[in-house]
Design an enzyme around this catalytic site. Structure first.
Site, mmCIF file in Angstrom:
data_model
loop_
_atom_site.group_PDB
_atom_site.id
_atom_site.type_symbol
_atom_site.label_atom_id
_atom_site.label_comp_id
_atom_site.label_asym_id
_atom_site.label_seq_id
_atom_site.Cartn_x
_atom_site.Cartn_y
_atom_site.Cartn_z
ATOM 1 N N SER A 22 0.676 -1.326 0.019
ATOM 2 C CA SER A 22 0.060 0.188 -0.007
ATOM 3 C C SER A 22 0.882 1.345 0.006
ATOM 4 O O SER A 22 0.278 2.275 -0.291
ATOM 5 C CB SER A 22 -0.961 0.048 1.415
ATOM 6 O OG SER A 22 -2.057 -0.606 0.973
ATOM 7 N N LYS B 115 0.344 3.553 -2.960
ATOM 8 C CA LYS B 115 -0.785 4.262 -2.962
ATOM 9 C C LYS B 115 -0.590 5.907 -3.068
ATOM 10 O O LYS B 115 -1.500 6.751 -3.500
ATOM 11 C CB LYS B 115 -1.811 3.995 -1.932
ATOM 12 C CG LYS B 115 -2.326 2.543 -2.278
ATOM 13 C CD LYS B 115 -3.421 2.184 -1.042
ATOM 14 C CE LYS B 115 -3.849 0.465 -1.486
ATOM 15 N NZ LYS B 115 -4.716 -0.044 -0.060
ATOM 16 N N TYR C 218 -3.729 -2.425 -10.483
ATOM 17 C CA TYR C 218 -3.425 -2.210 -9.024
ATOM 18 C C TYR C 218 -2.616 -3.482 -8.307
ATOM 19 O O TYR C 218 -1.879 -3.199 -7.446
ATOM 20 C CB TYR C 218 -4.875 -2.448 -8.197
ATOM 21 C CG TYR C 218 -4.941 -2.416 -6.958
ATOM 22 C CD1 TYR C 218 -4.915 -1.251 -5.908
ATOM 23 C CD2 TYR C 218 -5.288 -3.695 -5.950
ATOM 24 C CE1 TYR C 218 -4.647 -1.532 -4.774
ATOM 25 C CE2 TYR C 218 -4.984 -3.732 -4.745
ATOM 26 C CZ TYR C 218 -4.875 -2.410 -4.002
ATOM 27 O OH TYR C 218 -4.931 -2.506 -2.449
ATOM 28 N N TYR D 47 -4.017 2.782 7.921
ATOM 29 C CA TYR D 47 -5.209 2.149 8.306
ATOM 30 C C TYR D 47 -6.273 2.676 9.133
ATOM 31 O O TYR D 47 -6.388 3.787 9.344
ATOM 32 C CB TYR D 47 -4.951 0.686 8.324
ATOM 33 C CG TYR D 47 -3.950 -0.020 7.652
ATOM 34 C CD1 TYR D 47 -4.157 -0.197 6.172
ATOM 35 C CD2 TYR D 47 -2.584 -0.463 7.940
ATOM 36 C CE1 TYR D 47 -3.319 -0.553 5.247
ATOM 37 C CE2 TYR D 47 -1.703 -0.925 6.954
ATOM 38 C CZ TYR D 47 -2.138 -0.857 5.726
ATOM 39 O OH TYR D 47 -1.113 -1.462 4.741
ATOM 40 N N VAL E 42 1.359 -3.812 3.930
ATOM 41 C CA VAL E 42 1.274 -4.975 4.603
ATOM 42 C C VAL E 42 2.502 -5.879 4.209
ATOM 43 O O VAL E 42 2.552 -6.895 5.136
ATOM 44 C CB VAL E 42 0.004 -6.017 4.139
ATOM 45 C CG1 VAL E 42 -1.445 -5.094 4.754
ATOM 46 C CG2 VAL E 42 -0.232 -6.190 2.793
HETATM 47 N N1 GLU Z 1 -2.235 -5.319 -2.013
HETATM 48 C C1 GLU Z 1 -2.578 -5.377 -0.794
HETATM 49 C C2 GLU Z 1 -4.241 -5.270 -0.651
HETATM 50 O O1 GLU Z 1 -5.012 -4.940 -1.690
HETATM 51 C C3 GLU Z 1 -2.301 -4.146 -0.113
HETATM 52 C C4 GLU Z 1 -2.750 -3.896 1.013
HETATM 53 C C5 GLU Z 1 -1.923 -2.947 2.114
HETATM 54 O O2 GLU Z 1 -0.497 -2.907 1.966
HETATM 55 O O3 GLU Z 1 -2.407 -2.320 2.643
HETATM 56 O O4 GLU Z 1 -5.038 -6.088 -0.073
#
Ligand code: GLU
Length: 309
Positions: A68, A71, A193, A245, A263
């Site tokens: 993530s 992002k 993605y 989060y 994650v």
């Molecule tokens: N590729 C992971 C998902 O979409 C990213 C999650 C993350 O790092 O928050 O679940």
């Protein structure tokens, strides 16, 4: 205080020593099968300051799955491409729900709360799929430019691993499309993605990339503006309020820096006008943030005596 008066290397070495005997808490993410294979005892940290000096310890040069953290890069590109129109399709409020929650979308009529939860990142992915004929190449080109390292790439094994088990993200993008908030073919959006999440970068490379958020949108030693001051201000605000989060409040409370976690166990944070810092330790706490990474960053802002607050 200027950054060159702080003895960052001494402080990082102290952090490494303090945690060398601490038993690891948390669990390595396993819902993406490839991530479960990463040794839990990896630990590295890299701080890149605005004088261009690097300070580090441990596994700071080893690449890992940034998940993530990507992002922030895709949001940056989308803001450059479509400007304020972006905010018609995604909000800027913390969600207070897990990153992969579907339920909030129902109440919010398909407008994700922010660009850092999965629903928001999928909308941003859709924006980039519309904006570029080859969005994966455009994302890599952006990263290569801001890091001056053209070897940064996607880990195809991790992307395939997530695609094989990505039922929630499939559900999410289809749900978003039912509200009219996805323009492109869902497979194309998900392929982009899963690849952005599978970018493989080291702490050192992440700190170099994130220096633009600590330095008015510019890489060090260059006048080229990758992002405007206003864009940087907004991205940093989103990292502060939504980057961890549903633990963004706790991260602000403990560490006090804007940042983003993934994650894969990575966390990147910036102290505007001072430094970008990255830490990697795979075991995650129950909210999905690297447990040791968060503790190490708490020590950094305590030992240096300054955060953004
Ligand atoms: N590729 C992971 C998902 O979409 C990213 C999650 C993350 O790092 O928050 O679940």
């Amino acid at each position: 205080m200027t950054s060159n008066k702080v003895e960052y290397q001494k402080i990082l070495s102290q952090i490494q020593n303090e945690f060398s005997d601490t038993p690891l808490s948390g669990k390595v993410a396993s819902y993406i099968p490839e991530l479960a294979k990463v040794p839990s005892n990896k630990f590295g940290m890299h701080l890149y300051d605005l004088d261009g000096e690097s300070h580090c310890f441990g596994d700071s040069n080893e690449r890992f799955s940034i998940q993530s953290i990507s992002k922030v890069f895709t949001l940056s590109l989308a803001m450059k491409m479509v400007g304020d129109k972006l905010w018609n399709r995604v909000g800027v409020e913390p969600s207070g729900d897990p990153f992969n929650s579907l339920s909030q979308l129902e109440n919010d009529s398909g407008i994700p709360r922010n660009p850092f939860i999965n629903a928001g990142a999928l909308v941003i992915a859709d924006v980039l799929v519309s904006a570029f004929s080859n969005p994966k190449a455009a994302l890599l080109a952006f990263l290569h430019e801001i890091t001056d390292d053209s070897s940064i790439d996607f880990d195809e094994t991790v992307a395939a691993s997530e695609q094989a088990e990505g039922y929630r993200n499939y559900a999410m993008v289809n749900y978003l499309k039912s509200f009219g908030n996805i323009e492109n073919d869902v497979e194309e959006v998900l392929d982009f993605y899963f690849h952005q999440c599978a970018l493989s970068m080291s702490c050192k490379e992440l700190s170099q990339a994130f220096i633009i958020f600590a330095n008015h949108g510019k890489i060090l030693g260059s006048d080229r503006e990758f992002l405007t001051g206003q864009q940087v201000k907004r991205i940093n605000a989103l990292m502060q309020t939504c980057g961890f989060y549903d633990e963004a409040g706790e991260f602000s409370f403990e560490v006090g820096l804007p940042g983003k976690s993934g994650v894969g166990g990575g966390i990147v944070a910036i102290n505007p006008y001072y430094y970008a810092v990255s830490v990697w330790s795979p075991p995650l706490n129950p909210k999905g943030n690297s447990a040791l990474g968060m503790a190490a960053l708490e020590r950094l802002t305590t030992l240096t005596g300054f955060s953004i607050f």
